[in-house]
Design an enzyme around this catalytic site. Structure first.
Site, PDB file in Angstrom:
ATOM      1  N   LYS A   1      37.973  33.604  27.805  1.00 33.64           N
ATOM      2  CA  LYS A   1      38.242  35.036  28.525  1.00 33.64           C
ATOM      3  C   LYS A   1      39.321  34.943  29.277  1.00 33.64           C
ATOM      4  O   LYS A   1      39.683  34.101  30.003  1.00 33.64           O
ATOM      5  CB  LYS A   1      37.034  35.091  29.442  1.00 33.64           C
ATOM      6  CG  LYS A   1      37.259  36.386  30.340  1.00 33.64           C
ATOM      7  CD  LYS A   1      36.051  36.546  31.325  1.00 33.64           C
ATOM      8  CE  LYS A   1      36.328  37.547  32.252  1.00 33.64           C
ATOM      9  NZ  LYS A   1      35.197  37.847  33.219  1.00 33.64           N
TER      10      LYS A   1
ATOM     11  N   ARG B   1      42.270  34.902  40.842  1.00 38.61           N
ATOM     12  CA  ARG B   1      41.471  34.093  41.587  1.00 38.61           C
ATOM     13  C   ARG B   1      41.806  32.723  41.924  1.00 38.61           C
ATOM     14  O   ARG B   1      41.413  32.131  42.834  1.00 38.61           O
ATOM     15  CB  ARG B   1      40.241  34.601  41.058  1.00 38.61           C
ATOM     16  CG  ARG B   1      39.873  36.105  41.349  1.00 38.61           C
ATOM     17  CD  ARG B   1      38.574  36.385  40.731  1.00 38.61           C
ATOM     18  NE  ARG B   1      37.985  37.761  40.948  1.00 38.61           N
ATOM     19  CZ  ARG B   1      37.426  38.461  42.303  1.00 38.61           C
ATOM     20  NH1 ARG B   1      37.087  37.456  43.154  1.00 38.61           N
ATOM     21  NH2 ARG B   1      37.084  39.579  42.154  1.00 38.61           N
TER      22      ARG B   1
ATOM     23  N   TYR C   1      37.336  30.278  30.852  1.00 36.32           N
ATOM     24  CA  TYR C   1      37.588  31.643  31.599  1.00 36.32           C
ATOM     25  C   TYR C   1      39.012  31.481  32.244  1.00 36.32           C
ATOM     26  O   TYR C   1      38.877  30.633  33.518  1.00 36.32           O
ATOM     27  CB  TYR C   1      36.710  32.016  32.370  1.00 36.32           C
ATOM     28  CG  TYR C   1      36.815  33.103  33.257  1.00 36.32           C
ATOM     29  CD1 TYR C   1      37.644  34.201  33.083  1.00 36.32           C
ATOM     30  CD2 TYR C   1      35.789  33.292  34.297  1.00 36.32           C
ATOM     31  CE1 TYR C   1      37.830  35.210  34.076  1.00 36.32           C
ATOM     32  CE2 TYR C   1      35.819  34.476  35.123  1.00 36.32           C
ATOM     33  CZ  TYR C   1      36.895  35.407  34.895  1.00 36.32           C
ATOM     34  OH  TYR C   1      36.900  36.531  36.043  1.00 36.32           O
TER      35      TYR C   1
ATOM     36  N   TYR D   1      40.957  26.759  43.812  1.00 35.96           N
ATOM     37  CA  TYR D   1      41.346  26.013  45.102  1.00 35.96           C
ATOM     38  C   TYR D   1      41.734  24.763  45.047  1.00 35.96           C
ATOM     39  O   TYR D   1      42.983  24.405  45.601  1.00 35.96           O
ATOM     40  CB  TYR D   1      40.062  26.090  46.029  1.00 35.96           C
ATOM     41  CG  TYR D   1      40.469  25.633  47.525  1.00 35.96           C
ATOM     42  CD1 TYR D   1      41.139  26.659  48.424  1.00 35.96           C
ATOM     43  CD2 TYR D   1      40.152  24.526  48.157  1.00 35.96           C
ATOM     44  CE1 TYR D   1      41.466  26.248  49.511  1.00 35.96           C
ATOM     45  CE2 TYR D   1      40.639  24.220  49.038  1.00 35.96           C
ATOM     46  CZ  TYR D   1      41.334  24.901  49.977  1.00 35.96           C
ATOM     47  OH  TYR D   1      41.714  24.626  51.317  1.00 35.96           O
TER      48      TYR D   1
ATOM     49  N   THR E   1      31.762  36.118  38.115  1.00 42.25           N
ATOM     50  CA  THR E   1      32.311  36.770  39.418  1.00 42.25           C
ATOM     51  C   THR E   1      31.844  38.107  39.823  1.00 42.25           C
ATOM     52  O   THR E   1      31.465  38.090  40.899  1.00 42.25           O
ATOM     53  CB  THR E   1      34.079  36.875  39.309  1.00 42.25           C
ATOM     54  OG1 THR E   1      34.618  35.573  38.815  1.00 42.25           O
ATOM     55  CG2 THR E   1      34.625  37.251  40.407  1.00 42.25           C
TER      56      THR E   1
ATOM     57  N   ILE F   1      35.025  41.011  28.134  1.00 43.55           N
ATOM     58  CA  ILE F   1      33.971  40.830  29.130  1.00 43.55           C
ATOM     59  C   ILE F   1      34.263  41.623  30.315  1.00 43.55           C
ATOM     60  O   ILE F   1      35.258  41.302  30.966  1.00 43.55           O
ATOM     61  CB  ILE F   1      34.047  39.162  29.442  1.00 43.55           C
ATOM     62  CG1 ILE F   1      33.775  38.435  28.105  1.00 43.55           C
ATOM     63  CG2 ILE F   1      33.306  38.896  30.580  1.00 43.55           C
ATOM     64  CD1 ILE F   1      33.742  36.552  28.353  1.00 43.55           C
TER      65      ILE F   1
END
Length: 304
Positions: free
Chosen positions: A161, A138, A133, A107, A44, A203
């Site tokens: 993560k 998000r 992740y 999404y 990202t 991370i």
């Protein structure tokens, strides 16, 4: 085993928004010199949503080639299409990346069973170590601990993560995770707490601007030196929070540009850091003893 301060590296861009591969290589050299423990490419923070497929694959290839084994390279290869994620993961394996980081599909809001099948399908299709992740802020979709523990049984899924910043949830995951499955923090501000509970590292966005301090803080935490880790984390706390005054990677790219390491390029729909936040980020940099620099001299992709 991957551990410590793992930078989610920014992608340098020129004023016309073409990828600046010379500064990308120089930035990698900077992290090697500063002690960063591993590099995540095209995550990202690396503006993965706006690089095209060819650029994405080239960034991974260049990173592995330039690292020359000096530092592990983790390739961001996630997507909300399982087929596309497989294609990127295959490219990472071909480039000889050390591992892949695969984000929860965004999404399209899959079910937990859909998430499980998505990650299992990628892992079964491409024989490379993979870290899942979870960043529900998000993606909207949230990888439940129970689903993560199911995925931990897949041989080449080696860790997660966790960017939920939920210490209670992270603690439960650490308690129940099988041997060989690593939990990494994806949230700088709560990363120390997660490491002290058994996490293997962070991370990190902050590591872009303060790689040496992040490496030292993570090393102290993993060694059980709470006093040193706590002192370093307090010094970094301003960056942990102020690098998110606008959407990542807007503030961190501005900070790294102030250090003279990259230009100001950033791709729409992201925009440069708003003027009102310049001094806010500068103050966080000062707290971490980061000062503006004339930057690295870049010659044919190397630092001078």
């Amino acid at each position: 085993m991957l551990s410590g301060s793992i930078v989610a590296i920014v992608t340098p861009m020129q004023d016309d928004n073409r990828i600046d591969f010379a500064r990308f290589r120089a930035l990698m050299d900077f992290h090697v010199a500063e002690g960063t423990d591993a590099i995540v490419v095209v995550g990202t923070t690396g503006e993965s949503p706006t690089v095209d497929f060819d650029e994405h694959k080239e960034l991974i290839r260049v990173a592995v080639e330039h690292a020359q084994g000096r530092i592990p390279i983790i390739a961001g290869t996630g997507g909300n299409s399982t087929a596309e994620a497989i294609e990127l993961t295959e490219a990472a394996k071909k480039a000889r990346a050390d591992a892949c980081l695969s984000v929860v599909p965004y999404y399209n809001k899959p079910t937990q069973e859909g998430l499980y099948r998505h990650f299992r399908t990628i892992a079964e299709a491409v024989d490379i170590e993979q870290i899942v992740y979870n960043v529900p802020g998000r993606t909207v979709a949230d990888l439940a601990n129970e689903t993560t523990l199911r995925l931990a049984q897949v041989p080449n899924i080696i860790g997660i993560k966790d960017a939920t910043a939920n210490i209670e949830r992270g603690s439960e995951l650490l308690r129940r995770a099988p041997n060989g499955f690593s939990v990494y923090s994806g949230d700088d501000a709560s990363g120390l707490a997660l490491m002290l509970l058994g996490g293997k590292g962070i991370i990190s966005v902050t590591a872009n601007a303060a790689p040496r301090l992040m490496h030292e803080m993570c090393s102290a935490a993993l060694a059980g030196d709470l006093k040193k880790a706590r002192e370093l984390n307090f010094k970094l706390l301003g960056l942990h929070t102020k690098l998110f005054v606008e959407a990542n990677p807007i503030p961190v790219k501005w900070a790294v540009a102030q250090m003279g390491l990259i230009g100001m390029g950033i791709r729409l729909p992201l925009t440069p850091l708003s003027q009102q936040f310049h001094e806010v980020v500068r103050e966080a940099m000062r707290q971490a003893d980061i000062t503006p620099s004339s930057g690295l001299r870049v010659v044919e992709g190397k630092t001078g």
